[in-house]
Every structure is written in C-alpha cells, then in structure tokens.
Design a protein around this motif. Structure first.
Motif, short mmCIF file in Angstrom:
data_model
loop_
_atom_site.label_atom_id
_atom_site.label_comp_id
_atom_site.label_asym_id
_atom_site.label_seq_id
_atom_site.Cartn_x
_atom_site.Cartn_y
_atom_site.Cartn_z
N VAL A 1 -5.59 -5.81 -1.74
CA VAL A 1 -4.98 -5.44 -3.02
C VAL A 1 -5.99 -4.69 -3.90
CG1 VAL A 1 -4.01 -6.35 -5.17
CG2 VAL A 1 -3.35 -7.36 -2.97
N GLY A 2 -7.20 -5.21 -3.95
CA GLY A 2 -8.22 -4.64 -4.83
C GLY A 2 -8.63 -3.22 -4.48
N GLN A 3 -8.61 -2.90 -3.17
CA GLN A 3 -8.99 -1.55 -2.75
C GLN A 3 -8.16 -0.50 -3.49
OE1 GLN A 3 -11.36 -0.58 -0.60
NE2 GLN A 3 -11.91 -2.43 0.46
N LEU A 4 -6.84 -0.72 -3.56
CA LEU A 4 -5.95 0.25 -4.18
C LEU A 4 -5.95 0.14 -5.71
CD1 LEU A 4 -2.92 0.01 -1.72
CD2 LEU A 4 -4.76 1.71 -1.76
N LEU A 5 -6.29 -1.04 -6.22
CA LEU A 5 -6.31 -1.26 -7.67
C LEU A 5 -7.40 -0.43 -8.35
CD1 LEU A 5 -5.53 -2.91 -10.26
CD2 LEU A 5 -7.22 -4.59 -9.53
N TYR A 6 -8.59 -0.41 -7.75
CA TYR A 6 -9.73 0.21 -8.43
C TYR A 6 -9.81 1.72 -8.29
CZ TYR A 6 -11.62 -4.39 -9.44
OH TYR A 6 -11.79 -5.65 -9.94
N GLY A 7 -9.15 2.28 -7.26
CA GLY A 7 -9.19 3.73 -7.10
C GLY A 7 -8.78 4.48 -8.36
N PRO A 8 -7.57 4.23 -8.89
CA PRO A 8 -7.15 4.91 -10.12
C PRO A 8 -8.04 4.58 -11.32
CG PRO A 8 -5.26 3.96 -8.99
CD PRO A 8 -6.49 3.43 -8.30
N LEU A 9 -8.49 3.32 -11.42
CA LEU A 9 -9.33 2.93 -12.56
C LEU A 9 -10.66 3.70 -12.56
CD1 LEU A 9 -8.79 -0.95 -12.60
CD2 LEU A 9 -7.76 0.76 -14.11
N LEU A 10 -11.23 3.91 -11.37
CA LEU A 10 -12.49 4.63 -11.26
C LEU A 10 -12.33 6.10 -11.62
CD1 LEU A 10 -13.71 3.05 -7.92
CD2 LEU A 10 -14.88 2.83 -10.10
N ALA B 1 -10.62 4.42 -2.28
CA ALA B 1 -9.75 3.24 -2.22
C ALA B 1 -8.86 3.29 -0.98
CB ALA B 1 -8.90 3.16 -3.48
N LEU B 2 -8.27 4.45 -0.72
CA LEU B 2 -7.41 4.57 0.46
C LEU B 2 -8.21 4.43 1.75
CD1 LEU B 2 -4.96 7.45 -0.56
CD2 LEU B 2 -4.35 5.10 0.03
N LEU B 3 -9.42 4.97 1.74
CA LEU B 3 -10.29 4.86 2.92
C LEU B 3 -10.55 3.39 3.23
CD1 LEU B 3 -12.15 6.31 5.01
CD2 LEU B 3 -13.96 6.22 3.29
N GLY B 4 -10.89 2.61 2.20
CA GLY B 4 -11.14 1.18 2.38
C GLY B 4 -9.88 0.43 2.77
N ALA B 5 -8.74 0.82 2.18
CA ALA B 5 -7.47 0.15 2.49
C ALA B 5 -7.08 0.38 3.95
CB ALA B 5 -6.37 0.66 1.57
N PHE B 6 -7.29 1.60 4.45
CA PHE B 6 -7.00 1.88 5.85
C PHE B 6 -7.86 1.01 6.77
CE2 PHE B 6 -5.38 6.49 5.14
CZ PHE B 6 -4.11 6.01 4.92
N GLN B 7 -9.13 0.90 6.44
CA GLN B 7 -10.05 0.11 7.27
C GLN B 7 -9.62 -1.35 7.31
OE1 GLN B 7 -13.93 0.80 5.64
NE2 GLN B 7 -14.25 2.69 6.78
N MET B 8 -9.27 -1.90 6.14
CA MET B 8 -8.89 -3.31 6.09
C MET B 8 -7.56 -3.55 6.80
SD MET B 8 -11.33 -4.91 4.81
CE MET B 8 -10.43 -6.45 4.92
N LEU C 1 -16.57 -1.02 -12.72
CA LEU C 1 -17.57 -1.79 -11.96
C LEU C 1 -18.03 -3.00 -12.77
CD1 LEU C 1 -19.17 -1.99 -9.38
CD2 LEU C 1 -20.80 -0.32 -10.29
N TYR C 2 -18.25 -2.81 -14.07
CA TYR C 2 -18.60 -3.94 -14.93
C TYR C 2 -17.52 -5.01 -14.90
CZ TYR C 2 -22.16 -0.91 -17.10
OH TYR C 2 -23.23 -0.09 -17.33
N PHE C 3 -16.26 -4.56 -15.00
CA PHE C 3 -15.13 -5.50 -14.99
C PHE C 3 -15.09 -6.26 -13.67
CE2 PHE C 3 -10.80 -6.38 -13.57
CZ PHE C 3 -10.37 -7.23 -14.58
N GLY C 4 -15.21 -5.53 -12.56
CA GLY C 4 -15.14 -6.16 -11.24
C GLY C 4 -16.25 -7.17 -11.01
N SER D 1 -15.03 -8.23 -5.97
CA SER D 1 -15.96 -7.58 -5.05
C SER D 1 -15.49 -6.20 -4.65
CB SER D 1 -16.17 -8.45 -3.80
OG SER D 1 -15.04 -8.41 -2.95
N CYS D 2 -14.17 -5.96 -4.69
CA CYS D 2 -13.63 -4.65 -4.32
C CYS D 2 -14.15 -3.55 -5.24
CB CYS D 2 -12.11 -4.66 -4.39
SG CYS D 2 -11.35 -5.35 -2.92
N ALA D 3 -14.33 -3.87 -6.52
CA ALA D 3 -14.86 -2.87 -7.45
C ALA D 3 -16.21 -2.38 -6.97
CB ALA D 3 -14.99 -3.48 -8.86
N ALA D 4 -17.01 -3.29 -6.44
CA ALA D 4 -18.34 -2.93 -5.96
C ALA D 4 -18.27 -1.99 -4.78
CB ALA D 4 -19.12 -4.20 -5.59
#
Length: 408
Positions: free
Chosen positions: A58-67, A343-350, A76-79, A110-113
């Motif tokens: 879930v987090g992978q896709l959440l942070y992409g737009p926020l970044l 984010a999408l790259l990480g989501a595909f891997q997971m 990153l501070y929030f995460g 941790s996903c933010a990181a």
C-alpha cells in the motif's frame, strides 16, 4: 560533488533503502519468544509479517504522488516519524492484534524511506551513474540479511524481545537526523501536482504508458522474484530438507548473500565497459541458464546440499547484476514523475515477489524443486518480457558520457 559527500549520500540513501528489510529480518529470530509473551502461536505470529507486507504494498503507491507534490524530504519526515511511532507501539504491544496493526503502520512508514531513496538517486546523480549508485545501495542493503537475523537472535537471547523494536526505533531516529542535517532536498515541491484521485491515477497511467519503464520495471521485477523465491523457501530447503542446524543455516544464508552483494559490486566495474542494456540482457540469459539447470537437476535429484548452494549462488549473482540496471533504465525517462515511477517500480517488485512466494507454497514437495521451479519460470518470463518489450520502445533514454541523457 566531493568524494566525501558522495560516500555520505550513498550511506544515507542505502540506510533508507535497508530500513524496511532490516525491520523484517531482525525480528524473525524472536518469533517464538514474542508468541509466548503474547499467548499465541508461531503460526499466528506470521500474521505480523503478512500485515507488514500489505503495508509495504500500500505504502509504495501512497508516497509516489506525495514525493512529486511536496518534494522528497517532507514526505520522508512524515514516513520516518510514523515508523518511529509505530516501532514504539510494537515495543508496548500486549496482544497479537496490536502488534499486527503496529507492524502495518511500521511498514507504511518504512515505504517513505525506500521510495524516496529510489527517487533521490534519479534526482541527485547523473543518469549514467544511476546503475552504479543502485549497485552501491545494494552493498548497504545486503548487510540486512547478513546482520539483522544475527543481531536479532543475540538480542532475543540476552534481553526481552521488546528490545528489538527499541533498537529499530533508535536506528530510525539516527536516520531521521541524518536526513535532516545531511541530505539535500533534491526536488522542489510542485504545487501544480494534484493529489485528487483522478490526476494521481492519470500520473501513474502516464508512467505506465512509457514503454521503456514498463519493459524494464517488469523484466526487473520478474528477475528479482528469484530472490523472493530464495528467501521464502531457504529455511525449508536447508533446515527441513538438508537437516542443517539453525546456526549453520545462518552461515549459509550470509554466504549466499555475498553472491547478491558481490555481483552488484561487479556490476559497477562492468559498467565501465558495457551499457546497462547489455548487462541486463546478459544477466537475464545467465539467470535462465542457471535456474533451468537448477530445475532439471532438482527434478532428477542431481544436487546435494553443495550443488544446491552453488545453483542458488549462481541465480543470486544474476539478480545482483540485473537489478541495478533494470532499476536505472526504468527511471531514466523521468524527471517530473520520478516519485510516481519509483513507487510503481517498488509496487511491481513487491507484487511479483509475493506471487513468487505464493508459487512456492503451491508446489507441494519437500525438496529444492519449488524454489528451482519458481526461479526458472520467473527468469524465463523476465527474458521474454525484455525481448518483447524492447520492440515497442521507440524513444529509448540511456546514459551519455557528455550530456547525461540522450533519447533516440
């Protein structure tokens, strides 16, 4: 950029990338102790691992737009803040249900990181250096499976299991301080970037329409699934099938990690002579060759423990070279949407990694066969994805010694 500054950035970005995996590996030795304290079983404790993986997905896709909307450091501070709070929550957990929930939020943090680290590689370094930088990050990331289980086992033996989460909290605080004082903001906030569902989905679709991203992210994810297959079934293969002790298994696990880490560092040397595209192609052919031999040998009972270790080592070497190059080529076309692409790259891997783990469970065999089968299938699919996908890339973006990026 000075060499000292370069090394410092690599260490910080590597630590961000390793935070999630370290959080998984470090508490695994404490499963029995935690289950006993919470009045549950080790089987049910696996739900805390499941909730962590769901949080990562879930987090992978959440942070992409926020970044992409708020820059890299504020999300990153929030995460990291969420990770610290959730780790403290894990420390004070008095029930299995509470620990499951806290682990979910720990994963979201941790996903933010990890997503920010991927995007910042694209921001801070020339495109022609991205694959080299990813290789260096793997050097830091590779310390996790070598160090975390050992540290966790010693902590569990000497102290209460809660100390594991206290240590993770301290690690996250130190990383947060390093981010605040030593990591530059690499992408200015973009007020025009909408966080409404339709524009967010539109941005993800824009990334997915890029044939270079789609080809290299998917073939890289399928290749990386070989690592998931190894991690999810290694204890069964070595402890249940080959009857090695837990201590010996730890040494085998650490030794095989050297294959993944060492090949990723060899990649940095190879890049001085070859392009990332060439290295991806060669590494995938190697993956298919080794994993198919492993599968045939497992079907026919050719390999004992030594042969099995050798074949797994060969597969991990292929993954170690393919991963940094597919990641670099996936992100190369993007500047504005690098966060969403990461984010999408990480989501595909997971997602594909989870599919590989599920595949292991489907093959009922007390032998190395399930591991070998999943490795072989994922390697073949990775190579086919590359061969088919390359035909549709009309405007390839690659490194150029003089300008950094060229498209043709």
């Amino acid at each position: 950029m000075t060499k000292k500054r370069y090394v410092l950035l690599i260490l910080i970005l590597g630590s961000l990338t390793a935070l999630g995996p370290f959080s998984i590996d470090m508490y695994l030795p404490g499963f029995v102790a935690i289950a006993k304290y919470l009045g549950t079983t080790s089987d049910k404790m696996a739900l805390t691992l499941t909730s962590y993986f769901i949080g990562i997905s879930v987090g992978q896709l959440l942070y992409g737009p926020l970044l992409d909307r708020y820059g890299r450091k504020n999300p990153l501070y929030f995460g990291l803040g969420l990770y610290i709070a959730a780790s403290i929550g894990c420390f004070f957990s008095t029930s299995l249900e509470m620990l499951i929930v806290m682990r979910f939020f720990q994963a979201i943090g941790s996903c933010a990181a990890s997503v920010a680290a991927m995007a910042m590689v694209r921001d801070l370094f020339p495109v022609e250096e991205n694959a080299k930088v990813f290789s260096l990050l793997i050097l830091v990331l590779g310390a996790s499976p070598m160090l975390a289980p050992t540290i966790g086992s010693y902590i569990t033996a000497a102290f209460e299991w809660q100390v594991i989460f206290l240590i993770l909290t301290i690690i996250a605080v130190l990383i947060l301080l390093a981010v605040i004082f030593f990591l530059p903001e690499s992408y200015q906030p973009d007020p025009s970037y909408s966080l409404k569902p339709r524009p967010i989905i539109g941005n993800f679709l824009h990334v997915l329409k890029n044939k270079q991203f789609l080809t290299y992210s998917l073939c890289g994810a399928f290749a990386f699934a070989g690592l998931f297959a190894y991690v999810s079934s290694s204890s069964i293969v070595f402890i249940d099938v080959f009857k090695v002790s837990q201590k010996s298994f730890g040494w085998i696990f650490a030794g095989l990690s050297v294959g993944f880490i060492g090949s990723s560092q060899l990649n940095s040397v190879l890049m001085k002579k070859y392009k990332s595209e060439q290295l991806v192609y060669a590494s995938l052919i190697w993956l298919v060759f080794t994993s198919v031999i492993f599968l045939i040998g497992s079907l026919n009972g050719w390999f004992g423990i030594g042969g099995t270790i050798t074949m797994i080592f060969g597969v991990l070497c292929g993954v170690g070279i393919s991963y940094p190059n597919t990641a670099a080529l996936s992100l190369a076309p993007f500047t504005k949407n690098a966060g969403s692409a990461s984010a999408l790259l990480g989501a595909f891997q997971m997602a594909i990694g989870a599919l590989a783990s599920f595949g292991i469970a489907l093959i009922k065999s007390q032998s190395p066969l399930p591991m070998a089968a999943v490795m072989a299938v994922s390697a073949v699919v990775a190579l086919l994805t590359l061969l088919i996908g390359k035909r549709f890339i009309k405007h390839k973006v690659e490194a150029s010694a003089d300008s950094g990026i060229i498209a043709h």
